[in-house]
Design an enzyme around this catalytic site. Structure first.
Site, PDB file in Angstrom:
ATOM      1  N   GLU A 260      23.539  57.923 -48.426  1.00  0.00           N
ATOM      2  CA  GLU A 260      23.164  56.582 -47.975  1.00  0.00           C
ATOM      3  C   GLU A 260      21.733  56.202 -48.351  1.00  0.00           C
ATOM      4  OE1 GLU A 260      24.075  56.853 -43.834  1.00  0.00           O
ATOM      5  OE2 GLU A 260      26.188  56.339 -44.125  1.00  0.00           O
TER       6      GLU A 260
ATOM      7  N   GLU B 183      31.118  79.386 -44.867  1.00  0.00           N
ATOM      8  CA  GLU B 183      29.846  79.420 -44.146  1.00  0.00           C
ATOM      9  C   GLU B 183      29.348  80.843 -43.902  1.00  0.00           C
ATOM     10  OE1 GLU B 183      30.466  79.228 -39.481  1.00  0.00           O
ATOM     11  OE2 GLU B 183      31.416  77.508 -40.467  1.00  0.00           O
TER      12      GLU B 183
END
Length: 274
Positions: free
Chosen positions: A77, A108
Site C-alpha cells: 500500500e 515458519e
C-alpha cells in the site's frame, strides 16, 4: 505467552450470534490501549526508519501466516499512497508469495530461510528489517533478525507478548501485549488488529516525516483509478481555489498533485513550498 492464555469467554458454540459479536467487540476495544502503551517503542522505530530511508535505505518486513500477510499488505500500500518505489518497502512471508493465499505449514519453523529470502534484494547495512510475530517466538523471524543484525541492518519487531525471543533478537522492539484471544490462540484476532495498527503507524509516520504528505493530503499518491483522480482534483481545487475543469486539466498535464501544485505556483509567481 498471554496470546496463548485460554479465552475468558467459554462455551462459544452455545452462544447466539449477538453474544459472539458483542464479546469480540468487547475484547477488540482493548487493542488501541495496548498500542498506546507501546507508543514510545513505536516512536523509536519510526525515528530509525526516517533516518535510514531518508538516506536511501529500505524497509523489509518478514513474518509468517497472518503476521507475514500483514507485512505484505502494508508494503504493497505504500507506493499508491505515498508515491514511493515498490522497492522501498518490501514484505516477505514465510513460504513465499503463495503463502499469502494458502497457508504453507512448517515454513515458519525454518530459522535460516528468512535471511536466504532477503538475499534476492541485496540487503545492505543502510536497510531496516522489521520482524512481525504475534507469538514472539517464530524461528523464521528470529533467524532473520539475528542474521540481519549481524550484517549491520537496523532491526525492529512487532510482537504481542512481553519478553519474547523475537524482541530480544532486535534493537528496536515494539511489544503490544494484547492478552488472551476470543478464540484461544487465534492471533488473527486482537493481535492481528494490533499489528495492523502498528504497521499503519510505522509507514505513515515515516513517510509524513520524509515529506510525502502535504498538510494532510497524499500529494504523491498514484493516480491509478477514477476515485484517486477525482481526489487529486479536489486537492487542487481546495488548495488553489480553482474550478474542477481547471484542476482536471492541471492534473492531466502533470500527472501528480505535487507537480501540478508546483507548476501552478511557478506560473502564478512566488513558489509554494512543496
Amino acid at each position: 505467552m498471554t496470546t496463548e492464555t485460554p479465552s475468558t469467554f467459554q462455551n462459544l458454540e452455545t452462544l447466539p450470534t449477538a453474544a459472539l459479536l458483542a464479546g469480540m467487540n468487547q475484547l477488540d476495544q482493548t487493542v488501541p490501549l495496548a498500542v498506546q502503551n507501546a507508543l514510545p517503542q513505536i516512536e523509536a522505530l519510526v525515528e530509525v526508519l526516517v533516518a535510514r530511508l531518508g538516506a536511501g535505505g529500505r524497509l523489509f518486513y518478514i513474518g509468517a501466516g497472518t503476521s507475514g500477510r500483514l507485512g505484505v499488505v502494508d508494503a504493497s500500500e505504500c507506493p499508491p499512497t505515498f508515491g514511493v518505489p515498490a522497492s522501498m518497502v518490501v514484505g516477505i512471508i514465510a513460504g513465499g508469495d503463495g503463502a499469502i493465499r494458502q497457508a504453507v505449514e512448517g515454513a515458519e519453523d525454518n530459522a535460516t530461510q528468512a535471511w536466504a529470502d532477503l538475499q534476492q534484494f541485496n540487503v545492505a547495512a543502510q536497510d531496516v528489517l522489521v520482524g512481525i510475530a504475534a507469538s514472539g517466538r517464530t524461528p523464521y523471524v528470529i533467524g532473520g533478525l539475528q542474521a540481519a543484525r549481524a550484517a549491520g541492518l537496523a532491526t525492529g519487531c512487532v510482537v504481542c507478548n512481553a519478553g519474547s525471543v523475537v524482541a530480544a533478537a532486535c534493537e528496536f522492539p515494539v511489544e503490544v501485549v494484547t492478552g488472551p484471544e476470543f478464540v484461544t490462540g487465534s492471533t488473527r484476532l486482537k493481535a492481528g488488529t494490533a499489528q495492523k495498527l502498528v504497521l499503519n503507524m510505522l509507514t505513515t509516520a515515516t513517510f509524513i516525516r520524509l515529506g510525502r504528505v502535504r498538510g494532510n493530503k497524499m500529494v504523491d499518491m498514484q493516480l491509478s483509478n477514477d476515485k484517486l483522480v477525482e481526489r487529486g482534483q479536489r486537492m487542487l481545487m481546495d488548495e488553489l481555489g480553482i474550478a474542477q475543469p481547471q484542476a482536471a486539466e492541471l492534473l492531466r498535464q502533470h500527472g501528480s498533485v505535487r507537480v501540478a501544485l508546483a507548476a501552478h505556483a511557478q506560473q502564478a509567481g512566488p513558489a509554494i513550498e512543496n
